[in-house]
Design a protein around this motif. Sequence first.
Motif, mmCIF file in Angstrom:
data_model
loop_
_atom_site.group_PDB
_atom_site.id
_atom_site.type_symbol
_atom_site.label_atom_id
_atom_site.label_comp_id
_atom_site.label_asym_id
_atom_site.label_seq_id
_atom_site.Cartn_x
_atom_site.Cartn_y
_atom_site.Cartn_z
ATOM 1 N N TYR A 287 38.666 35.610 22.354
ATOM 2 C CA TYR A 287 37.722 34.650 22.348
ATOM 3 C C TYR A 287 39.528 33.897 22.639
ATOM 4 C CZ TYR A 287 38.137 29.528 20.615
ATOM 5 O OH TYR A 287 38.680 28.259 20.597
ATOM 6 N N PHE A 288 40.176 34.298 21.792
ATOM 7 C CA PHE A 288 41.803 33.830 22.355
ATOM 8 C C PHE A 288 42.034 34.386 23.400
ATOM 9 C CE2 PHE A 288 41.760 32.624 17.556
ATOM 10 C CZ PHE A 288 42.263 31.838 17.469
ATOM 11 N N ALA A 289 41.956 35.429 24.174
ATOM 12 C CA ALA A 289 42.260 35.987 25.480
ATOM 13 C C ALA A 289 41.509 35.366 26.628
ATOM 14 C CB ALA A 289 41.574 37.458 25.587
ATOM 15 N N SER A 290 40.042 34.544 26.051
ATOM 16 C CA SER A 290 39.563 33.333 27.111
ATOM 17 C C SER A 290 39.870 31.893 27.332
ATOM 18 C CB SER A 290 37.775 33.332 26.325
ATOM 19 O OG SER A 290 38.386 32.404 25.293
ATOM 20 N N LEU A 291 41.073 32.007 26.323
ATOM 21 C CA LEU A 291 41.143 30.834 26.438
ATOM 22 C C LEU A 291 42.638 30.131 27.587
ATOM 23 C CD1 LEU A 291 41.785 29.607 22.843
ATOM 24 C CD2 LEU A 291 40.070 28.505 24.325
ATOM 25 N N VAL A 292 43.275 32.120 27.609
ATOM 26 C CA VAL A 292 44.680 32.026 28.552
ATOM 27 C C VAL A 292 44.021 32.503 29.442
ATOM 28 C CG1 VAL A 292 45.849 31.521 26.504
ATOM 29 C CG2 VAL A 292 45.563 34.081 27.489
ATOM 30 N N ALA A 293 42.498 32.889 30.144
ATOM 31 C CA ALA A 293 42.386 33.757 31.198
ATOM 32 C C ALA A 293 41.926 32.530 32.134
ATOM 33 C CB ALA A 293 41.254 34.129 31.027
ATOM 34 N N GLN A 294 42.664 32.666 33.175
ATOM 35 C CA GLN A 294 43.077 32.479 34.865
ATOM 36 C C GLN A 294 41.698 32.222 35.079
ATOM 37 O OE1 GLN A 294 44.564 29.965 35.486
ATOM 38 N NE2 GLN A 294 46.164 30.480 33.637
#
Length: 416
Positions: A287-294
């Motif tokens: 989830y947190f990786a998806s927040l910063v993923a371009q």
Amino acid sequence: MSITPLLSGRHGIGKTAILKDIARDLGGTVITIEGGTLKEGEITGLPYQYQAPDGSIAFKFLPYYAVDRIQRQERALFESLHGARTQGDQLDGSENRYSMNDIDPQDKINFLLSGVVKPVIVLIDEINRTENTVYRELMNILLTKEVNGYRFPWWVFFVGAMNPSTQNSAYATNEMDPAQLDRFLKLKVGTDVDEWLEYGDAEGIDPSILSFVRENPACLVDNLRELEDEEKVSPSPRGWDMVDTILSSESMLRSFFSDAENDAAVVREDMKQLVSAKLGSTVAAMYFASLVAQEKPLDPSDVLGSNLSLAEMESRLVAMSVAKRVQTCNLLLGHLKDNVGFMRLDASGFKRTKKRLSSFVSALDPSTKLLFAQKVAGATSNEGENLLELFYDVFERDLISALDLSDQTRRAIEAE
């Protein structure tokens, strides 16, 4: 959404001390209910803590109208906002006319910060070491914030505490099932030598003890696995609802913390820990990786529909990270399981779907392609049909031959 914390940890680790620190910072108090000592029928009213004649702190349940402190504070708070009420218009039966449980969350925060309201934290300890009848009563109080029809005011906060209850645990406990645990925010309390030494210094623990623990940190606690909580956390719709409450409330609660604690990096790590406690570390990391993923995964409609041309779809797949390709495959697999029955009703449409799916598979890297094929081979539609039997011509023959298929599936494919 109201969230009830459940602290889990070995005995003597400081679960109660954590709550006492929080209450002290807010000018409040902690009432501890020792669940393991209660018998059926003893929960007859509100928890009441008082000083016994010998000076010790005693505890008992009282009818709600006898707990003067709670009623006085509720009435004073109500009248400060709404004006005085007549003497005969105070409490009527089990109706609490002063509770004000429906006031705005920001108003509640302001009351706590200003000291107008002194919070009460009710800790129900050893919740999973009680008799079954008592266990049900205590669980009801924790989750409904009510007892015998009386709803506690909003500034009474409930927290449960338990010893690890996994299968290999050394504790004699009642194991909570996943449905019960899902109603709590379970926080595992561990040990940290440096933090304990800081606590010991503040509490005036003998310097010789602190020195010994500093030099022999392994002697602070026994590292037996049987004393640890090894229960795995899994996501659920209720869990995501709880996470939404946690994340949306964070900015409102910053006034309770110092500037250092409100540092962006600290807050981010705290949120990750809380989300991990509710959904599991893997889901939280995703989830947190998806927040910063371009980049974003492709939606099933992008793969199977007409949103993207085949060239555009293939181009985006090639430029995508492996993790996003796998995520796209997982989304697509779920869509196929749910909808392949409807897709097959339109023969020409199903043919176009298979053509686009074939282009999608061809654009995948070999490892992701094999992983997707394995997942398709092990999946069935909502109607019970094996997906690989329906989409076998989408995958290359040499890829299918590498899969560990059942004889029945192989015969079905070869018969086509």
